[in-house]
Scaffold this active site. Structure first.
Site, short mmCIF file in Angstrom:
data_model
loop_
_atom_site.label_atom_id
_atom_site.label_comp_id
_atom_site.label_asym_id
_atom_site.label_seq_id
_atom_site.Cartn_x
_atom_site.Cartn_y
_atom_site.Cartn_z
N ARG A 70 3.40 49.85 9.69
CA ARG A 70 3.71 50.76 10.79
C ARG A 70 3.25 52.19 10.53
O ARG A 70 3.15 52.99 11.46
CB ARG A 70 5.22 50.75 11.07
CG ARG A 70 6.07 51.40 10.01
CD ARG A 70 7.54 51.22 10.31
NE ARG A 70 8.40 52.03 9.45
CZ ARG A 70 8.74 51.71 8.18
NH1 ARG A 70 8.26 50.60 7.64
NH2 ARG A 70 9.53 52.48 7.49
N HIS A 71 2.94 52.49 9.26
CA HIS A 71 2.52 53.86 8.94
C HIS A 71 1.03 54.09 9.19
O HIS A 71 0.58 55.23 9.27
CB HIS A 71 2.83 54.16 7.48
CG HIS A 71 4.28 54.00 7.15
ND1 HIS A 71 5.26 54.80 7.68
CD2 HIS A 71 4.92 53.10 6.36
CE1 HIS A 71 6.44 54.41 7.23
NE2 HIS A 71 6.26 53.38 6.43
N GLY A 121 1.99 77.28 -0.23
CA GLY A 121 0.77 77.87 0.32
C GLY A 121 -0.47 77.10 -0.10
O GLY A 121 -1.39 76.89 0.71
N ASP A 162 -3.17 78.70 -8.81
CA ASP A 162 -3.39 80.14 -8.73
C ASP A 162 -2.74 80.75 -9.98
O ASP A 162 -2.35 80.01 -10.91
CB ASP A 162 -2.86 80.73 -7.40
CG ASP A 162 -1.33 80.75 -7.34
OD1 ASP A 162 -0.66 80.20 -8.25
OD2 ASP A 162 -0.79 81.33 -6.37
N HIS A 163 -2.59 82.06 -10.00
CA HIS A 163 -2.01 82.72 -11.20
C HIS A 163 -0.57 82.27 -11.44
O HIS A 163 -0.12 82.14 -12.58
CB HIS A 163 -2.08 84.24 -11.05
CG HIS A 163 -1.46 84.75 -9.79
ND1 HIS A 163 -2.09 84.61 -8.56
CD2 HIS A 163 -0.28 85.35 -9.54
CE1 HIS A 163 -1.32 85.14 -7.62
NE2 HIS A 163 -0.20 85.58 -8.19
N ARG A 206 0.10 55.97 12.39
CA ARG A 206 0.59 57.36 12.34
C ARG A 206 -0.33 58.23 11.49
O ARG A 206 -0.65 59.36 11.85
CB ARG A 206 2.01 57.38 11.77
CG ARG A 206 2.98 56.63 12.68
CD ARG A 206 4.31 56.38 12.01
NE ARG A 206 5.16 55.57 12.88
CZ ARG A 206 6.26 54.95 12.47
NH1 ARG A 206 6.65 55.05 11.21
NH2 ARG A 206 6.97 54.23 13.31
N HIS A 263 4.48 56.49 2.90
CA HIS A 263 4.46 56.69 4.35
C HIS A 263 3.26 57.49 4.85
O HIS A 263 2.80 57.27 5.97
CB HIS A 263 5.74 57.40 4.80
CG HIS A 263 6.96 56.55 4.70
ND1 HIS A 263 8.14 56.85 5.34
CD2 HIS A 263 7.20 55.40 4.02
CE1 HIS A 263 9.05 55.93 5.07
NE2 HIS A 263 8.50 55.03 4.25
N ASN A 264 2.82 58.45 4.05
CA ASN A 264 1.81 59.41 4.54
C ASN A 264 0.45 59.29 3.87
O ASN A 264 -0.47 60.00 4.25
CB ASN A 264 2.33 60.85 4.37
CG ASN A 264 3.78 61.01 4.80
OD1 ASN A 264 4.65 61.32 3.98
ND2 ASN A 264 4.07 60.79 6.07
N ARG A 281 6.76 77.67 -10.54
CA ARG A 281 7.82 78.63 -10.82
C ARG A 281 9.22 78.07 -10.66
O ARG A 281 10.15 78.56 -11.27
CB ARG A 281 7.68 79.84 -9.89
CG ARG A 281 6.59 80.80 -10.31
CD ARG A 281 6.55 82.03 -9.45
NE ARG A 281 5.61 83.02 -9.98
CZ ARG A 281 5.03 83.96 -9.26
NH1 ARG A 281 5.26 84.04 -7.96
NH2 ARG A 281 4.20 84.81 -9.83
N CYS A 289 0.89 76.24 -7.38
CA CYS A 289 1.06 77.68 -7.16
C CYS A 289 2.52 78.01 -7.46
O CYS A 289 3.20 77.22 -8.11
CB CYS A 289 0.60 78.10 -5.76
SG CYS A 289 1.61 77.54 -4.37
N GLY A 290 3.00 79.15 -7.01
CA GLY A 290 4.38 79.50 -7.31
C GLY A 290 5.35 78.50 -6.75
O GLY A 290 6.26 78.01 -7.42
N THR A 291 5.16 78.17 -5.49
CA THR A 291 6.06 77.24 -4.78
C THR A 291 5.45 75.87 -4.53
O THR A 291 6.19 74.92 -4.26
CB THR A 291 6.43 77.83 -3.41
OG1 THR A 291 5.20 78.04 -2.69
CG2 THR A 291 7.19 79.13 -3.55
N GLY A 292 4.13 75.78 -4.49
CA GLY A 292 3.46 74.55 -4.04
C GLY A 292 3.22 74.56 -2.54
O GLY A 292 2.52 73.69 -2.02
C1 RB5 Z 1 1.89 84.10 -5.42
O1 RB5 Z 1 2.69 85.23 -5.62
C2 RB5 Z 1 2.58 83.11 -4.51
O2 RB5 Z 1 2.70 83.61 -3.23
C3 RB5 Z 1 1.84 81.78 -4.52
O3 RB5 Z 1 1.74 81.31 -5.81
C4 RB5 Z 1 2.48 80.65 -3.73
O4 RB5 Z 1 3.81 80.47 -4.10
C5 RB5 Z 1 2.26 80.68 -2.29
O5 RB5 Z 1 2.65 79.78 -1.54
#
Ligand code: RB5
Length: 157
Positions: free
Chosen positions: A132-133, A70, A8-9, A136, A98-99, A109, A65-68
């Site tokens: 074993r995985h 969402g 995303d942005h 699951r 495992h997954n 970010r 994304c910002g955090t990975g």
């Molecule tokens: C965008 O602001 C932010 O919410 C998105 O990049 C992400 O971090 C969501 O999980």
């Protein structure tokens, strides 16, 4: 390996460098957008990459994304996809061993580019352990079984 990548942005700043890094490692990379860092909705791009992996058009998906968080949550909704947000090399190894994760959500970010490169190296070179995985992971992929109820009622509860 054929890899689909999108962001995303907030993840855009790392998308092209990571795609270039993956190409330098010999991978074929398909950039599924966006084309600019204009504000956008991460589920739209997660869906593109997840469906490419589910169809078999790509072996793995890379989402930023910002955090990975969402973008991995959104990708994981597509049947056939096991998407995880990953911030460390150890977790990158374990999500494969495992997954059998096939899509990774990275933070543009909070995790530096060089660390995300190491995370991707591990994600792309670590094999699923099986054993074993296996059962699951099969339980995770139960979308086609509406009667699945997880642990049997008499399982020590
Ligand atoms: C965008 O602001 C932010 O919410 C998105 O990049 C992400 O971090 C969501 O999980």
């Amino acid at each position: 390996m054929r890899i689909a990548i999108a962001s995303d942005h907030a993840g855009f700043i790392q998308k092209a460098p990571l795609a270039e890094y993956l190409r330098s490692q010999g991978h074929e990379v398909v950039d599924m957008g966006p084309a600019t860092d204009d504000r956008c909705d991460y589920p739209d791009f997660a869906d593109k990459v997840a469906r490419a992996v589910a169809r078999g058009d790509a072996e793995r998906g890379v989402l930023i994304c910002g955090t990975g968080l969402g973008i991995a949550m959104a990708a994981d909704k597509v049947p056939g996809v096991r998407a995880v947000p990953i911030q460390t090399v150890d977790f990158a190894r374990l999500c494969r061993e495992h997954n059998d994760a096939n899509v990774i959500g990275l933070s543009g970010r909070f995790v530096p580019l060089e660390e995300n490169e190491k995370i991707l190296d591990t994600f792309l070179t670590t094999a699923f352990e099986g054993g074993r995985h296996t059962g699951r992971v099969e339980k995770i992929m139960r979308e086609d079984d509406p009667d699945f109820q997880g642990v049997p009622a008499d399982f020590g509860m």
